[in-house]
Motif scaffolding. Structure first.
Motif, PDB file in Angstrom:
ATOM      1  N   MET A 236      41.020  42.905  28.358  1.00 42.08           N
ATOM      2  CA  MET A 236      41.438  42.118  30.086  1.00 42.08           C
ATOM      3  C   MET A 236      42.875  41.146  29.873  1.00 42.08           C
ATOM      4  SD  MET A 236      40.669  43.079  33.113  1.00 42.08           S
ATOM      5  CE  MET A 236      39.196  44.210  33.500  1.00 42.08           C
TER       6      MET A 236
ATOM      7  N   MET B  73      46.205  42.960  32.161  1.00 43.20           N
ATOM      8  CA  MET B  73      46.894  41.955  33.064  1.00 43.20           C
ATOM      9  C   MET B  73      48.429  40.993  32.570  1.00 43.20           C
ATOM     10  SD  MET B  73      43.145  39.702  34.050  1.00 43.20           S
ATOM     11  CE  MET B  73      44.062  38.463  35.515  1.00 43.20           C
TER      12      MET B  73
ATOM     13  N   SER C  63      45.112  38.933  38.766  1.00 37.16           N
ATOM     14  CA  SER C  63      43.622  39.039  39.646  1.00 37.16           C
ATOM     15  C   SER C  63      42.747  40.134  38.833  1.00 37.16           C
ATOM     16  CB  SER C  63      43.106  38.906  40.844  1.00 37.16           C
ATOM     17  OG  SER C  63      43.918  40.602  41.319  1.00 37.16           O
ATOM     18  N   VAL C  64      42.136  40.654  38.293  1.00 34.11           N
ATOM     19  CA  VAL C  64      41.104  41.308  37.826  1.00 34.11           C
ATOM     20  C   VAL C  64      40.979  42.794  39.220  1.00 34.11           C
ATOM     21  CG1 VAL C  64      38.733  42.598  36.712  1.00 34.11           C
ATOM     22  CG2 VAL C  64      40.795  40.212  35.822  1.00 34.11           C
TER      23      VAL C  64
END
Length: 144
Positions: free
Chosen positions: A102, A106, A113-114
């Motif tokens: 992740m 990103m 933000s996810v």
């Protein structure tokens, strides 16, 4: 492959994959400054000096024009033409399917933000099947 020098103040690190890193010296040739992708014509006087190549007087290629060119060059592909935005989505999706973490996704996407990242990295059905097959603890493994 990563760029060798630290980013300039206010700049950002550029991380190239090997194939791109091998092609980059051809694109750069003897260039030490100025934009890399240029228009075919001389720049108008209203163009900012930093967006003009001092040796040719040509301006930096705009995103809009680059997008038009990319679409024109991909029109003959199945489901084409493709857009630069689709290219960005596909790069993130492939990275996610290949197991990128992740934080890496990103950083690659520039998302903070996810939730924003989820819009870009959409795993395909084949990608999900491959993940399931590779991570199934009950599956038979070669060499057992």
């Amino acid at each position: 492959m990563r760029s060798q020098s630290p980013p300039a103040q206010g700049g950002s690190l550029v991380a190239w994959q090997s194939a791109t890193a091998r092609l980059l010296p051809r694109m750069l040739a003897d260039r030490t400054s100025g934009p890399l992708f240029l228009t075919a014509r001389k720049a108008r006087s209203s163009v900012a000096a930093r967006d003009v190549d001092s040796s040719t007087g040509r301006a930096r290629l705009s995103y809009r024009r680059a997008a038009e060119m990319f679409e024109g060059h991909t029109v003959h592909y199945d489901d084409g033409p493709y857009t630069l935005h689709q290219l960005r989505h596909s790069r993130l999706t492939h990275a996610a399917e290949d197991g990128a973490s992740m934080p890496v996704l990103m950083t690659l996407s520039g998302q903070m933000s996810v939730r924003g990242l989820v819009e870009y990295a959409r795993i395909s059905d084949d990608g999900l099947r491959r993940f399931q097959a590779e991570s199934d603890p009950a599956a038979r493994r070669p060499g057992r």
